[in-house]
Scaffold this active site. Structure first.
Site, PDB file in Angstrom:
ATOM      1  N   LYS A  14     -56.231 -15.428   5.109  1.00  0.00           N
ATOM      2  CA  LYS A  14     -55.333 -15.163   3.975  1.00  0.00           C
ATOM      3  C   LYS A  14     -54.005 -15.894   4.150  1.00  0.00           C
ATOM      4  O   LYS A  14     -53.510 -16.538   3.235  1.00  0.00           O
ATOM      5  CB  LYS A  14     -55.086 -13.645   3.828  1.00  0.00           C
ATOM      6  CG  LYS A  14     -56.366 -12.840   3.595  1.00  0.00           C
ATOM      7  CD  LYS A  14     -56.097 -11.361   3.362  1.00  0.00           C
ATOM      8  CE  LYS A  14     -55.545 -10.601   4.550  1.00  0.00           C
ATOM      9  NZ  LYS A  14     -56.457 -10.519   5.711  1.00  0.00           N
ATOM     10  N   ARG A  91     -54.835  -3.041  -0.588  1.00  0.00           N
ATOM     11  CA  ARG A  91     -55.843  -2.803   0.439  1.00  0.00           C
ATOM     12  C   ARG A  91     -56.633  -1.537   0.179  1.00  0.00           C
ATOM     13  O   ARG A  91     -57.520  -1.202   0.956  1.00  0.00           O
ATOM     14  CB  ARG A  91     -55.133  -2.628   1.778  1.00  0.00           C
ATOM     15  CG  ARG A  91     -55.081  -3.876   2.622  1.00  0.00           C
ATOM     16  CD  ARG A  91     -54.318  -3.511   3.871  1.00  0.00           C
ATOM     17  NE  ARG A  91     -54.780  -4.259   5.002  1.00  0.00           N
ATOM     18  CZ  ARG A  91     -54.284  -5.434   5.381  1.00  0.00           C
ATOM     19  NH1 ARG A  91     -53.343  -6.007   4.681  1.00  0.00           N
ATOM     20  NH2 ARG A  91     -54.753  -6.031   6.450  1.00  0.00           N
ATOM     21  N   ARG A 130     -56.561 -15.897  18.635  1.00  0.00           N
ATOM     22  CA  ARG A 130     -55.149 -15.866  18.264  1.00  0.00           C
ATOM     23  C   ARG A 130     -54.373 -14.899  19.163  1.00  0.00           C
ATOM     24  O   ARG A 130     -53.208 -15.140  19.487  1.00  0.00           O
ATOM     25  CB  ARG A 130     -54.995 -15.452  16.796  1.00  0.00           C
ATOM     26  CG  ARG A 130     -53.552 -15.588  16.315  1.00  0.00           C
ATOM     27  CD  ARG A 130     -53.368 -15.191  14.884  1.00  0.00           C
ATOM     28  NE  ARG A 130     -53.622 -13.775  14.690  1.00  0.00           N
ATOM     29  CZ  ARG A 130     -53.671 -13.178  13.510  1.00  0.00           C
ATOM     30  NH1 ARG A 130     -53.500 -13.898  12.417  1.00  0.00           N
ATOM     31  NH2 ARG A 130     -53.891 -11.888  13.406  1.00  0.00           N
TER      32      ARG A 130
END
Ligand code: AP5
Ligand code: MG
Length: 192
Positions: A14, A91, A130
């Site tokens: 995103k 969400r 990450r």
């Protein structure tokens, strides 16, 4: 005003794709995750509250999240005039309904929902990678698993919500960043 919701699981891209969309379409980017992490960095009361949810992979309660988003829209009234990329919001179904109301009040709507569809295994792999350097309190194996569970139970139902409104564009979210961006652009240009 052209409003895009960029939607997908944790690590679906995103933020990465929003960065490309901003420069291409000249839209204002609101990442609710970034807004909350900024509060955490500054050590505000809201940041402390937010971190207690984020570090466990849970969602911030809807009422609080909706009021934070509304405030961002008010604080940036000028900048949002041409349109917004909503990243990480909504969400939940109540958040989606609240967003529709907020935009309606301004004579606007969500024009398209870009759904980045990526298998869980790939999401986990990206976030673990990450996590080696992000410093994010939620990029660890346990919290990633919780984020995925929360995504499937509370957020994924939004796909049907937006399909019913005829504005959901499914995008295959694996492959190179540029090839995914090209699919997104094609979906947007069809309706813009
Ligand atoms: P948020 O910050 O929104 O996090 P998230 O949804 O878990 O997703 P990420 O930001 O981690 O991933 P992304 O989809 O942006 O992907 P990215 O581009 O970074 O939310 C965090 C928390 O805040 C929530 O869990 C919740 O607690 C709270 N919160 C936020 N909004 C809320 C709301 N509305 N209501 C309630 N609570 C809320 O990419 C990920 C990685 O993959 C990067 O390393 C990137 O380089 C890499 N990558 C990207 N694209 C590719 C590709 N094509 N191939 C390979 N690698 C790629
Ligand atoms: Mg993000």
């Amino acid at each position: 005003m052209f409003n895009i919701v960029i939607f997908g699981g944790p690590g679906s891209g995103k933020g990465t794709q929003s960065d490309k969309l901003i420069s291409h379409y000249n839209l204002f980017h609101i990442s609710t995750g970034d807004v909350l992490r900024d509060h955490i960095r500054r050590g505000t009361d809201l940041g402390n509250t937010a971190n207690s949810y984020i570090s466990k992979g849970k969602l911030i309660p809807d009422d609080l999240m909706v009021s934070i988003l509304e405030q961002v829209l008010i604080d940036n009234a000028q900048a949002v005039a041409d349109g917004v990329i909503f990243d990480g919001f909504p969400r939940t179904i109540p958040q989606a309904k609240a967003l529709n109301e907020m935009l309606q009040k301004r004579g606007n709507k969500v024009n398209i929902v870009i759904g980045l569809e990526v298998p869980d295994e790939e999401l986990t792999e990206r976030l673990l990678k990450r996590g080696l350097e992000s410093g994010r309190s939620d990029d660890n194996r346990e919290t990633i698993a919780k984020r995925l569970e929360v995504y499937h139970s509370q957020t994924a139902p939004l796909k049907a919500f937006y399909q019913n409104q005829g504005i959901y564009a499914a995008i295959k979210g694996i492959g190179t960043i540029d090839s995914i961006f090209q699919s997104i652009q094609e979906a947007i240009d069809k309706v813009k």
